[in-house]
Design an enzyme around this catalytic site. Structure first.
Site, mmCIF file in Angstrom:
data_model
loop_
_atom_site.group_PDB
_atom_site.id
_atom_site.type_symbol
_atom_site.label_atom_id
_atom_site.label_comp_id
_atom_site.label_asym_id
_atom_site.label_seq_id
_atom_site.Cartn_x
_atom_site.Cartn_y
_atom_site.Cartn_z
ATOM 1 N N SER A 1 2.965 -4.861 6.760
ATOM 2 C CA SER A 1 4.258 -5.492 6.475
ATOM 3 C C SER A 1 5.383 -4.523 6.816
ATOM 4 O O SER A 1 5.198 -3.292 6.724
ATOM 5 C CB SER A 1 4.344 -5.846 4.990
ATOM 6 O OG SER A 1 5.658 -6.243 4.650
ATOM 7 N N TYR B 1 3.733 -3.317 -3.778
ATOM 8 C CA TYR B 1 3.309 -4.065 -2.589
ATOM 9 C C TYR B 1 3.595 -3.243 -1.331
ATOM 10 O O TYR B 1 2.751 -3.119 -0.440
ATOM 11 C CB TYR B 1 4.066 -5.398 -2.551
ATOM 12 C CG TYR B 1 3.895 -6.184 -1.267
ATOM 13 C CD1 TYR B 1 2.787 -6.997 -1.062
ATOM 14 C CD2 TYR B 1 4.854 -6.107 -0.250
ATOM 15 C CE1 TYR B 1 2.638 -7.707 0.128
ATOM 16 C CE2 TYR B 1 4.716 -6.817 0.932
ATOM 17 C CZ TYR B 1 3.605 -7.614 1.116
ATOM 18 O OH TYR B 1 3.449 -8.315 2.287
#
Ligand code: NAP
Length: 250
Positions: A145, A159
Site C-alpha cells: 500500500s 496498517y
C-alpha cells in the site's frame, strides 16, 4: 492438452482481489478464489467467471492460520495443478485511531492478517515453484500500500507498518529466490474504491481526500489488477524486487 497456468489470489471474493481474479481468468489462467468469510461474494464471482468459460475454484481459508494456508495450497494442487502465480492480496484495516489508543489485540490482529498471512502463502508457493525443490518457477505479487510510504498518521499506523513489512518481505524474498526461477514484486495502491475504507470507519474517505491526489480521483480495482497482471506476466520478465506505485501520483 496444454495445462492452464494456475493463479492463487488471496482475499479474492471482493475488491481488488475479485478484479484480479477476473482479469487472470480472461487471460486463460485457472484461478483459485480464496476468501475468509464472504462466501456469497466468492460464489458470485466464480459463477461469473464460469459463465465466461473460465476455470476456477473457491476455497475458504483464513490465510493468517497456518493449517488453513496448507489446506488452501494442497486443495489447489489437487483441483487445478501446481500454482504458477501467487497474488498475496488479503488484508484488513481497523477503525481510524491514534497510536496511543491501539490495543495489543488490535495490533496483533493487523500483523497476523496482513503480514503473517503473506509469509505463510509465500512459503507454500516457494516450496512448489522453486527449482531448488524441483519446481518449474513462478511469480509472486504482493499487494502492499501507499501507506507503507505515508505511515498513515492519525488513521492507522499499524496498517501502514504492516504494509512496510510487505515491502521488506518483497525485497528479501525476491533476492532469496531470484536464482530459483521465482520473481517477487509488489504493487502499492493508493486510494482505491473498495469496501476497505468502510472498515476504517469512513466509507467516503476517498471523496474527502480526492483533491490531494494529483490525478484528482480515486482508483478502480481493475486498474490495480492490470498492474498485478503485468507483474505476473512475461512482459515484466526482468523485474524482481520492485514496487509499482498506483496512487494517481500521490
Ligand atoms: P476489501 O474489499 O476489504 O477486500 C479484502 C479481502 O481480503 C476480502 O476478500 C476478505 O475476505 C479478504 N481477507 C481479509 N482477511 C483475510 C484472511 N485472513 N484470510 C483470507 N481472506 C482475507 O479490500 P481491498 O481494498 O480489495 O484490499 C485488497 C488489498 O489491497 C489489501 O491487502 C489492502 O490492504 C490493499 N490496499 C487497498 C487499498 C484501497 O484503497 N482499497 C489501498 C492500498 C492497498 P472476505 O470477503 O471473506 O471478508
Amino acid at each position: 492438452m496444454i495445462k492452464p497456468k494456475v493463479a492463487i489470489i488471496t482475499g479474492a471474493g471482493r475488491g481488488i482481489g475479485a478484479a484480479t481474479a477476473k482479469l487472470f481468468s480472461s487471460h486463460g489462467y485457472a484461478v483459485c478464489i480464496n476468501y475468509k468469510s464472504d462466501e456469497n461474494s466468492a460464489n458470485k464471482l466464480a459463477k461469473s467467471i464460469r459463465a465466461e468459460g473460465g476455470l476456477c475454484i473457491t476455497v475458504q481459508a483464513d490465510v493468517s492460520c497456518e493449517s488453513d494456508v496448507e489446506r488452501l495450497f494442497s486443495t489447489v494442487d489437487k483441483a487445478l495443478g501446481t500454482v504458477t502465480v501467487l497474488v498475496n492480496n488479503a488484508g484488513i484495516l481497523k477503525k481510524q485511531s491514534r497510536l496511543e489508543d491501539m490495543t495489543a489485540e488490535r495490533i496483533n490482529s493487523i500483523l497476523t492478517n496482513n503480514v503473517t498471512s503473506y509469509f505463510l502463502c509465500c512459503r507454500e508457493a516457494v516450496k512448489r515453484m522453486s527449482t531448488r525443490h524441483d519446481g518449474l518457477g513462478g511469480v509472486i505479487v504482493n499487494v502492499s500500500s501507499g501507506a507503507a510510504r505515508s505511515g498513515s498518521p492519525n488513521e492507522y499506523i499499524d496498517y501502514a507498518a504492516s504494509k512496510g513489512a510487505i515491502d521488506t518481505l518483497t525485497k528479501g524474498l525476491s533476492l532469496e529466490v531470484a536464482a530459483e526461477g521465482i520473481r517477487v514484486n509488489c504493487v502499492r495502491p493508493g486510494l482505491i474504491y473498495t469496501d476497505m475504507h468502510a472498515d476504517g470507519g469512513e466509507p467516503e474517505r476517498i471523496e474527502r481526500l480526492k483533491e490531494i491526489i494529483p490525478l484528482q480521483r480515486g482508483g478502480q480495482p481493475e486498474e490495480v489488477a492490470e498492474a498485478i497482471y503485468w507483474l505476473a506476466s512475461e512482459k515484466s520478465s526482468f523485474s524482481t524486487g520492485n514496487y509499482l506505485d498506483l496512487a494517481g501520483g500521490l
